[in-house]
Design a protein around this motif. Structure first.
Motif, PDB file in Angstrom:
ATOM      1  N   ALA A  27       0.832  -1.211   0.000  1.00 28.15           N
ATOM      2  CA  ALA A  27       0.000   0.000   0.000  1.00 28.15           C
ATOM      3  C   ALA A  27       0.865   1.259   0.000  1.00 28.15           C
ATOM      4  O   ALA A  27       0.582   2.231  -0.712  1.00 28.15           O
ATOM      5  N   LEU A  28       1.965   1.229   0.771  1.00 28.77           N
ATOM      6  CA  LEU A  28       2.842   2.403   0.802  1.00 28.77           C
ATOM      7  C   LEU A  28       3.539   2.581  -0.551  1.00 28.77           C
ATOM      8  O   LEU A  28       3.682   3.704  -1.057  1.00 28.77           O
ATOM      9  N   VAL A  29       3.969   1.472  -1.139  1.00 31.11           N
ATOM     10  CA  VAL A  29       4.633   1.555  -2.452  1.00 31.11           C
ATOM     11  C   VAL A  29       3.664   2.163  -3.470  1.00 31.11           C
ATOM     12  O   VAL A  29       4.037   3.027  -4.274  1.00 31.11           O
ATOM     13  N   GLN A  30       2.407   1.761  -3.400  1.00 35.41           N
ATOM     14  CA  GLN A  30       1.409   2.319  -4.320  1.00 35.41           C
ATOM     15  C   GLN A  30       1.237   3.826  -4.085  1.00 35.41           C
ATOM     16  O   GLN A  30       1.160   4.605  -5.040  1.00 35.41           O
ATOM     17  N   GLU A  31       1.229   4.232  -2.820  1.00 34.87           N
ATOM     18  CA  GLU A  31       1.105   5.674  -2.517  1.00 34.87           C
ATOM     19  C   GLU A  31       2.294   6.449  -3.083  1.00 34.87           C
ATOM     20  O   GLU A  31       2.155   7.551  -3.598  1.00 34.87           O
ATOM     21  N   LYS A  32       3.485   5.864  -2.932  1.00 33.87           N
ATOM     22  CA  LYS A  32       4.684   6.531  -3.449  1.00 33.87           C
ATOM     23  C   LYS A  32       4.637   6.639  -4.969  1.00 33.87           C
ATOM     24  O   LYS A  32       4.977   7.682  -5.540  1.00 33.87           O
ATOM     25  N   ALA A  33       4.215   5.556  -5.616  1.00 32.81           N
ATOM     26  CA  ALA A  33       4.136   5.577  -7.083  1.00 32.81           C
ATOM     27  C   ALA A  33       3.134   6.631  -7.537  1.00 32.81           C
ATOM     28  O   ALA A  33       3.381   7.397  -8.479  1.00 32.81           O
ATOM     29  N   ASN A  87       8.038   9.376 -14.036  1.00 36.27           N
ATOM     30  CA  ASN A  87       7.731   7.979 -14.327  1.00 36.27           C
ATOM     31  C   ASN A  87       8.172   7.136 -13.136  1.00 36.27           C
ATOM     32  O   ASN A  87       8.977   7.592 -12.317  1.00 36.27           O
ATOM     33  N   VAL A  88       7.657   5.911 -13.062  1.00 35.29           N
ATOM     34  CA  VAL A  88       8.028   5.052 -11.933  1.00 35.29           C
ATOM     35  C   VAL A  88       8.466   3.671 -12.401  1.00 35.29           C
ATOM     36  O   VAL A  88       7.954   3.159 -13.397  1.00 35.29           O
ATOM     37  N   ILE A  89       9.421   3.118 -11.675  1.00 31.75           N
ATOM     38  CA  ILE A  89       9.783   1.709 -11.850  1.00 31.75           C
ATOM     39  C   ILE A  89       9.351   1.014 -10.567  1.00 31.75           C
ATOM     40  O   ILE A  89       9.913   1.276  -9.494  1.00 31.75           O
ATOM     41  N   VAL A  90       8.334   0.186 -10.663  1.00 34.36           N
ATOM     42  CA  VAL A  90       7.787  -0.492  -9.480  1.00 34.36           C
ATOM     43  C   VAL A  90       8.405  -1.895  -9.402  1.00 34.36           C
ATOM     44  O   VAL A  90       8.291  -2.686 -10.338  1.00 34.36           O
ATOM     45  N   CYS A  91       9.080  -2.161  -8.275  1.00 32.24           N
ATOM     46  CA  CYS A  91       9.797  -3.437  -8.133  1.00 32.24           C
ATOM     47  C   CYS A  91       8.957  -4.472  -7.399  1.00 32.24           C
ATOM     48  O   CYS A  91       8.297  -4.150  -6.404  1.00 32.24           O
ATOM     49  N   VAL A  92       9.034  -5.684  -7.887  1.00 29.82           N
ATOM     50  CA  VAL A  92       8.386  -6.829  -7.239  1.00 29.82           C
ATOM     51  C   VAL A  92       9.348  -8.008  -7.281  1.00 29.82           C
ATOM     52  O   VAL A  92      10.303  -8.003  -8.049  1.00 29.82           O
ATOM     53  N   GLY A  93       9.093  -9.014  -6.463  1.00 29.14           N
ATOM     54  CA  GLY A  93       9.944 -10.207  -6.502  1.00 29.14           C
ATOM     55  C   GLY A  93       9.787 -11.029  -5.242  1.00 29.14           C
ATOM     56  O   GLY A  93       9.567 -10.482  -4.159  1.00 29.14           O
ATOM     57  N   GLU A  94       9.926 -12.322  -5.401  1.00 27.45           N
ATOM     58  CA  GLU A  94       9.714 -13.239  -4.281  1.00 27.45           C
ATOM     59  C   GLU A  94      11.023 -13.553  -3.557  1.00 27.45           C
ATOM     60  O   GLU A  94      12.102 -13.417  -4.122  1.00 27.45           O
ATOM     61  N   THR A  95      10.905 -14.003  -2.306  1.00 25.77           N
ATOM     62  CA  THR A  95      12.076 -14.483  -1.559  1.00 25.77           C
ATOM     63  C   THR A  95      12.369 -15.929  -1.986  1.00 25.77           C
ATOM     64  O   THR A  95      11.544 -16.581  -2.641  1.00 25.77           O
ATOM     65  N   GLU A  96      13.506 -16.406  -1.540  1.00 30.19           N
ATOM     66  CA  GLU A  96      13.871 -17.787  -1.882  1.00 30.19           C
ATOM     67  C   GLU A  96      12.862 -18.786  -1.277  1.00 30.19           C
ATOM     68  O   GLU A  96      12.454 -19.747  -1.928  1.00 30.19           O
ATOM     69  N   GLU A  97      12.465 -18.503  -0.047  1.00 36.71           N
ATOM     70  CA  GLU A  97      11.523 -19.401   0.622  1.00 36.71           C
ATOM     71  C   GLU A  97      10.191 -19.454  -0.137  1.00 36.71           C
ATOM     72  O   GLU A  97       9.588 -20.515  -0.296  1.00 36.71           O
ATOM     73  N   GLU A  98       9.761 -18.278  -0.598  1.00 38.66           N
ATOM     74  CA  GLU A  98       8.501 -18.237  -1.349  1.00 38.66           C
ATOM     75  C   GLU A  98       8.623 -19.006  -2.663  1.00 38.66           C
ATOM     76  O   GLU A  98       7.700 -19.706  -3.072  1.00 38.66           O
ATOM     77  N   GLN A 154       1.829  -8.496  -5.041  1.00 38.94           N
ATOM     78  CA  GLN A 154       2.628  -7.258  -5.015  1.00 38.94           C
ATOM     79  C   GLN A 154       2.186  -6.323  -6.139  1.00 38.94           C
ATOM     80  O   GLN A 154       2.084  -5.107  -5.943  1.00 38.94           O
ATOM     81  N   LEU A 155       1.921  -6.888  -7.306  1.00 40.14           N
ATOM     82  CA  LEU A 155       1.504  -6.044  -8.436  1.00 40.14           C
ATOM     83  C   LEU A 155       0.150  -5.404  -8.141  1.00 40.14           C
ATOM     84  O   LEU A 155      -0.027  -4.196  -8.298  1.00 40.14           O
ATOM     85  N   THR A 156      -0.798  -6.214  -7.711  1.00 42.26           N
ATOM     86  CA  THR A 156      -2.137  -5.671  -7.434  1.00 42.26           C
ATOM     87  C   THR A 156      -2.068  -4.598  -6.356  1.00 42.26           C
ATOM     88  O   THR A 156      -2.728  -3.573  -6.449  1.00 42.26           O
ATOM     89  N   GLY A 157      -1.229  -4.832  -5.339  1.00 41.59           N
ATOM     90  CA  GLY A 157      -1.188  -3.903  -4.212  1.00 41.59           C
ATOM     91  C   GLY A 157      -0.303  -2.691  -4.425  1.00 41.59           C
ATOM     92  O   GLY A 157      -0.519  -1.648  -3.812  1.00 41.59           O
ATOM     93  N   LYS A 173      -1.048 -10.192 -15.606  1.00 42.68           N
ATOM     94  CA  LYS A 173      -1.549  -9.387 -14.484  1.00 42.68           C
ATOM     95  C   LYS A 173      -1.669  -7.910 -14.905  1.00 42.68           C
ATOM     96  O   LYS A 173      -2.632  -7.223 -14.544  1.00 42.68           O
ATOM     97  N   LEU A 174      -0.685  -7.411 -15.640  1.00 42.20           N
ATOM     98  CA  LEU A 174      -0.730  -6.010 -16.085  1.00 42.20           C
ATOM     99  C   LEU A 174      -1.942  -5.770 -16.979  1.00 42.20           C
ATOM    100  O   LEU A 174      -2.593  -4.729 -16.898  1.00 42.20           O
ATOM    101  N   VAL A 175      -2.242  -6.757 -17.823  1.00 43.01           N
ATOM    102  CA  VAL A 175      -3.406  -6.606 -18.705  1.00 43.01           C
ATOM    103  C   VAL A 175      -4.687  -6.659 -17.869  1.00 43.01           C
ATOM    104  O   VAL A 175      -5.630  -5.909 -18.129  1.00 43.01           O
ATOM    105  N   SER A 176      -4.682  -7.486 -16.820  1.00 44.97           N
ATOM    106  CA  SER A 176      -5.910  -7.526 -16.006  1.00 44.97           C
ATOM    107  C   SER A 176      -6.075  -6.222 -15.206  1.00 44.97           C
ATOM    108  O   SER A 176      -7.181  -5.801 -14.926  1.00 44.97           O
ATOM    109  N   ILE A 177      -4.978  -5.573 -14.883  1.00 45.23           N
ATOM    110  CA  ILE A 177      -5.071  -4.313 -14.127  1.00 45.23           C
ATOM    111  C   ILE A 177      -5.356  -3.118 -15.049  1.00 45.23           C
ATOM    112  O   ILE A 177      -6.212  -2.287 -14.759  1.00 45.23           O
ATOM    113  N   TYR A 178      -4.626  -3.048 -16.159  1.00 44.35           N
ATOM    114  CA  TYR A 178      -4.697  -1.841 -17.003  1.00 44.35           C
ATOM    115  C   TYR A 178      -5.449  -2.051 -18.326  1.00 44.35           C
ATOM    116  O   TYR A 178      -5.537  -1.120 -19.120  1.00 44.35           O
ATOM    117  N   GLY A 179      -5.922  -3.272 -18.580  1.00 46.94           N
ATOM    118  CA  GLY A 179      -6.525  -3.538 -19.883  1.00 46.94           C
ATOM    119  C   GLY A 179      -5.450  -3.538 -20.957  1.00 46.94           C
ATOM    120  O   GLY A 179      -4.280  -3.830 -20.681  1.00 46.94           O
TER     121      GLY A 179
END
Ligand code: PGA
Length: 254
Positions: free
Chosen positions: A105-111, A120-131, A144-147, A190-196
């Motif tokens: 939510a904070l990342v979205q506010e910053k973007a 412009n923004v570069i929004v970073c996402v990525g999983e941990t090794e455990e995930e 992460q993308l949706t949020g 996911k990007l297409v589902s969010i932005y068409g």
């Protein structure tokens, strides 16, 4: 649609004015490599000086505060970063998510704040090794993308996504090309589902241990539109190795 590969250097907490010579050398070389869009995100303290040294490449910040201004000691607003010369900002880097407990939510506010300030923004996402090991990587990145992604009219064209598996950052380890392709296809959907339809045009960068000797292979993976580079962006020599690899990969495509 053919877009130029976008190669972004993230200097993290590295660099004093002595490093401006590297930025200058990168900028000079970029003049000969126009098939590639090159940018650098130096620390806040070097944004203004780097902008003055480098005419051609993009200059960005590594983070901004979500508020327009006010009582936030030690923080920098998007308008301030822009005023210093940043045309874009990274938000939601995994190091900020971990070190500063930044939520989606904070990342979205910053973007949203950065776009409102004209960046412009570069929004970073990525999983941990455990995930990843527990088979949750796509679900985590999806959440992460949706949020984290900003929404609203005209926003998609300001957004780049960087997929950076946390376990690949600074470790010398990278996912396989197949795994990168699979995740980037998932992100595209996911990007297409969010932005068409506009979601089709958003660039998706890969980040995590990109080096001159693996850049060509990683950039050839499905849906990879460029790279976010940490360690290997700190010297002109290694960063240019990656930019040249991207230019050659572009030649092969055309
Ligand atoms: P690295 O960092 O290239 O040093 O792995 C990438 C990043 O964190 O953006």
């Amino acid at each position: 649609m053919t877009t130029r590969p976008y190669i972004v250097g993230n200097w993290k907490m590295h660099g004093t004015r002595a490093m401006l010579a590297e930025a200058r050398a990168i900028d000079r070389a970029a003049e000969r490599l126009l098939k590639v869009e090159v940018a650098l995100a130096p620390p806040f303290t070097l944004i203004h000086a780097t902008r003055k040294e480098a005419n051609l490449i993009g200059i960005g910040a590594q983070d901004v505060h979500a508020a327009e201004g006010g009582a936030h000691t030690g923080d920098i607003s998007a308008a301030m970063a822009k005023d210093a010369g940043a045309g874009f900002t990274i938000v939601g880097h995994s190091e900020r998510r971990a070190d500063h407990k930044e939520s989606n939510a904070l990342v979205q506010e910053k973007a949203t704040a950065a776009i409102a300030a004209g960046m412009n923004v570069i929004v970073c996402v990525g999983e941990t090794e455990e995930e990843r090991d527990s088979g949750k990587a796509e679900a985590v990145v999806g959440r992460q993308l949706t949020g984290s992604l900003p929404t609203g009219e005209g926003v998609a064209e300001k957004v780049t996504v960087a997929y950076e598996p946390v376990w690949a950052i600074g470790t010398g380890r990278t996912p396989t090309v197949d795994d990168i392709g699979a995740m980037h296809r998932h992100i595209r959907a996911k990007l297409v589902s969010i932005y068409g339809e506009e979601g089709q045009g958003i660039r998706i960068l890969y980040g995590g241990s990109v080096k001159p000797d693996n850049a060509a292979e990683l950039l050839a993976a499905d849906e990879v539109g460029g790279a976010l580079v940490g360690g290997a962006s700190l010297t002109a020599e290694s960063f240019l190795g990656i930019i040249v690899a991207a230019a050659e990969a572009q030649d092969e495509k055309s």
